[in-house]
Design a protein around this motif. Structure first.
Motif, PDB file in Angstrom:
ATOM      1  N   ILE A  42      45.193  47.992  43.676  1.00 35.29           N
ATOM      2  CA  ILE A  42      44.861  49.235  44.477  1.00 35.29           C
ATOM      3  C   ILE A  42      44.178  48.525  45.754  1.00 35.29           C
ATOM      4  O   ILE A  42      43.569  49.281  46.439  1.00 35.29           O
ATOM      5  CB  ILE A  42      44.060  50.269  43.775  1.00 35.29           C
TER       6      ILE A  42
ATOM      7  N   HIS B 132      37.464  38.102  44.221  1.00 34.53           N
ATOM      8  CA  HIS B 132      36.583  39.024  43.629  1.00 34.53           C
ATOM      9  C   HIS B 132      36.087  38.733  42.140  1.00 34.53           C
ATOM     10  O   HIS B 132      35.288  39.693  41.637  1.00 34.53           O
ATOM     11  CB  HIS B 132      37.299  40.525  43.664  1.00 34.53           C
TER      12      HIS B 132
ATOM     13  N   TRP C 271      43.687  38.501  44.644  1.00 35.03           N
ATOM     14  CA  TRP C 271      42.439  39.426  44.629  1.00 35.03           C
ATOM     15  C   TRP C 271      41.599  38.661  43.818  1.00 35.03           C
ATOM     16  O   TRP C 271      40.330  38.752  44.134  1.00 35.03           O
ATOM     17  CB  TRP C 271      42.964  40.611  44.166  1.00 35.03           C
TER      18      TRP C 271
ATOM     19  N   GLN D 110      42.525  46.821  39.560  1.00 30.64           N
ATOM     20  CA  GLN D 110      41.897  46.838  40.614  1.00 30.64           C
ATOM     21  C   GLN D 110      42.470  46.037  41.696  1.00 30.64           C
ATOM     22  O   GLN D 110      42.453  46.221  42.849  1.00 30.64           O
ATOM     23  CB  GLN D 110      40.578  45.978  40.388  1.00 30.64           C
TER      24      GLN D 110
ATOM     25  N   SER E 254      41.071  46.953  45.447  1.00 31.07           N
ATOM     26  CA  SER E 254      39.686  47.603  45.230  1.00 31.07           C
ATOM     27  C   SER E 254      38.862  46.483  45.930  1.00 31.07           C
ATOM     28  O   SER E 254      38.820  45.381  45.830  1.00 31.07           O
ATOM     29  CB  SER E 254      39.300  47.613  43.779  1.00 31.07           C
ATOM     30  N   SER E 255      37.466  47.154  46.238  1.00 32.23           N
ATOM     31  CA  SER E 255      36.459  46.463  46.876  1.00 32.23           C
ATOM     32  C   SER E 255      35.437  45.723  45.954  1.00 32.23           C
ATOM     33  O   SER E 255      34.390  45.216  46.166  1.00 32.23           O
ATOM     34  CB  SER E 255      35.522  47.331  48.039  1.00 32.23           C
ATOM     35  N   SER E 256      35.837  46.167  44.640  1.00 31.68           N
ATOM     36  CA  SER E 256      34.859  46.081  43.383  1.00 31.68           C
ATOM     37  C   SER E 256      34.749  44.499  43.163  1.00 31.68           C
ATOM     38  O   SER E 256      35.782  43.809  43.405  1.00 31.68           O
ATOM     39  CB  SER E 256      35.244  46.783  42.153  1.00 31.68           C
TER      40      SER E 256
END
Length: 612
Positions: free
Chosen positions: A434, A524, A520, A431, A436-438
């Protein structure tokens, strides 16, 4: 620091006084009795679908100061009678503001009507205990004396500017597109009158005339004025056009009162008849904001009208800067995603209607961008939260339901096969790679134990990166990155490898990937409250007496009992989950740990919106 952050700090320092702190409606139009809106940001947006009384609330706020009466805008007619209710009483609302001593003044205005002012007049009255107001004190500090009479507090003293952008039309549009009975019926008649008067309007603007009589009537209502340098700069920034000057005049040359704008660019000169409606709207709001006295109350009804998305966003940045410079209180009603996105969570007030009664209520006093988009019915990508299993999914969804339908609609909670091990070893690095916004929400028992033995991080510690995000990862050694990955997130850095095969630079790429993963994870990856797994967390929610029984055995036994199974029968995982969900449905936000989870989830909604 952004202007939105600066004005929030100014708010804490009481820089905007006098300031309306809240407005409450014991009974008012279609609002649910007792509806209250708290103003804890200098800029506040009322957000909701059509029919949620946003404009009516703005008018009530406008009428909080003494010089205004909402009865001028809302009055009794045979088609729409106002009336009183035998149980709820007359229509009324309460506003609160801080006194010099720091105490709070509560002012109620009720529709009482008088012989001299008519039946629609709203008048202040003594505090109403049944509406939750406090009795007037017998004695007050000397600093507060001028704000009261013997029986009541005085309304707030504040100049008001109200702009309804659905009605802010230029003189040309008012005359040409509406049949207002001014003697010009056909398009040909209207064109002739416009041709006859346009030269007079141009002369009035160019010669700065203060009086101009035409057919025996004075036609100049407000003499022409040029926008100042700062106003021009703001207009340019909102619309992205290079104006050299803009002049405004209010007149009645067309037989109806209205404004004409004359705009000059480096290439052309034209009036609002040829300008886009967005140019006129932006000119009016820029002029109004700069003309309003300091400490004014600014009310904007759908300021996005006729403005393109980029202009809407830039408009709010201009509003924030002027709020800071002129100490304004701004309240606006909007349907604009672009305006909503510019604002902090505590500036967004969500309005909705009860499906069973149709009355309007405040669904959220603070809301994330995603929650707001759900209420506006906007198409948007849901925020994905990755969790360890189905029960964690149910726990997070329960917290979302306690926040409200907008929060639930903004989320997609997905369990990841393989649980925490798979999340920390594979999913989080991928994640991160890439972008990711998750979001990842690990169980509480996955919190790494710190050197001092503390594992139950507080909310402030969970979100410490907001005020102290740590050193930039590219300034950290590989050993420092490895240590934070391990001690803060439980991620084994040796499992983060490059896919470079036999590439001699693979080791270097692995270091880069570890830095990317850490950066990240800081924004997140979070943990459920407490230090246990969801089974034990749910036991804590309901106050279960486990004794020597493990949480897993407790839920297995409860499902067996609820389904009437024999001890010799197997109970399936879906059956256990059903019992757990039934217990979870009874958990409220008053449960301390659930309250922590609701707070955490609100923060995650805001975090995801800020880190798309």
């Amino acid at each position: 620091m952004s202007d939105f952050e600066v004005i929030q700090d100014m708010m804490v320092a009481n820089a905007f006084e006098p300031f309306i702190r809240s407005i409450e409606f014991p009974r008012f139009k279609n609002l649910e009795p007792g509806t209250r809106i708290d103003f804890d940001s200098p800029i506040t947006a009322l957000i909701g679908p059509n029919g949620t009384n946003k404009s009516s609330i703005l008018r009530a706020i406008q009428a909080c100061p003494q010089q205004y009466d909402i009865g001028d805008y809302w009055f009794d007619t045979p088609l729409d009678p106002v009336g009183a209710d035998s149980q709820l009483g007359t229509h009324r609302y309460i506003h609160r503001y801080q006194l010099p001593s720091g105490s709070m003044a509560e002012v109620i205005k009720a529709r009482v009507g008088t012989a001299s002012r008519g039946p629609d007049y709203f008048e202040t009255s003594a505090p109403r205990i049944r509406d939750g107001m406090a009795n007037m004190p017998d004695l007050t500090p000397a600093s507060d004396e001028r704000f009261r009479s013997k029986t009541r507090w005085s309304p707030i003293e504040k100049p008001v500017t109200y702009l309804d952008f659905r009605q802010e039309l230029p003189a040309y549009d008012i005359f040409y597109f509406f049949d207002l009975g001014v003697g010009a019926k056909s398009a040909s008649d209207k064109k002739q009158r416009i041709r006859r008067t346009s030269g007079h309007i141009r002369s009035a603007i160019q010669n700065r005339r203060t009086s101009f009589k035409w057919y025996g009537n004075e036609r100049i209502i407000e003499p022409a004025q040029d926008l100042g340098h700062d106003e021009l700069d703001d207009l340019r920034s909102i619309l992205g056009r290079k104006y050299t000057s803009v002049s405004m005049i209010k007149h009645s040359f067309f037989g109806v009162p209205g404004f004409t704008a004359r705009l000059h660019t480096g290439h052309s000169t034209y009036s609002e008849a040829y300008a886009g409606s967005g140019e006129f709207a932006a000119t009016m709001i820029t002029r109004a904001l700069h003309s309003a006295p300091s400490n004014s109350l600014i009310l904007l009804d759908e300021p996005e009208t006729s403005l393109h998305p980029g202009a809407q966003s830039q408009l709010m940045r201009v509003v924030a800067r002027l709020t800071k410079e002129r100490k304004l209180q701004v309240v606006l009603a909007t349907h604009s995603e672009h305006i909503v996105r510019e604002l902090p969570d505590n500036a967004r007030k969500l309005l909705d209607t009860r499906p069973d009664t149709g009355v309007v209520y405040v669904a959220a006093q603070r809301a994330s961008v995603s929650e707001s988009f759900v209420r506006l019915g906007s198409a948007h990508d849901k925020i994905q939260i990755l969790v360890e299993d189905q029960l964690a999914t149910a726990v997070v969804e329960r917290a979302a339901r306690l926040i409200g339908p907008a929060a639930l609609g903004a989320l997609r909670v997905d369990p990841v096969p393989g649980g925490a091990g798979n999340l920390t070893s594979r999913v989080i690095p991928v994640q991160a790679a890439i972008g990711s916004s998750s979001m990842v929400l690990l169980d509480g028992d996955q919190k790494p134990q710190r050197s001092d033995g503390v594992v139950d991080a507080t909310e402030d510690e969970l979100f410490a990166w907001e005020s102290n995000p740590g050193r930039p990862t590219n300034a950290m050694t590989e050993e420092e990155v490895d240590a934070e990955l391990t001690t803060r997130f439980g991620i084994n850095p040796s499992l983060i490898v490059s896919d470079g095969g036999n590439d001699p630079n693979a080791a270097g790429r692995a270091v880069v990937q570890k830095r990317v993963t850490l950066g990240w994870a800081r924004t997140h990856v979070f943990f459920l409250p407490g230090t246990s797994n969801p089974e034990a967390l749910l036991c804590g929610f309901i106050g279960a007496d486990l004794g020597s029984t493990s949480p897993k055995e407790y839920w297995r036994a409860l499902a067996t009992e609820e389904l009437g199974l024999l001890d010799s029968e197997e109970v399936s995982a879906p059956q256990i989950l059903h019992s757990q969900k039934a217990a979870l449905a009874k958990v409220t936000e008053q449960s301390p740990v659930m309250g922590d989870l609701v707070t955490l989830l609100r923060r995650l909604l805001g975090t995801a919106a800020a880190n798309p």
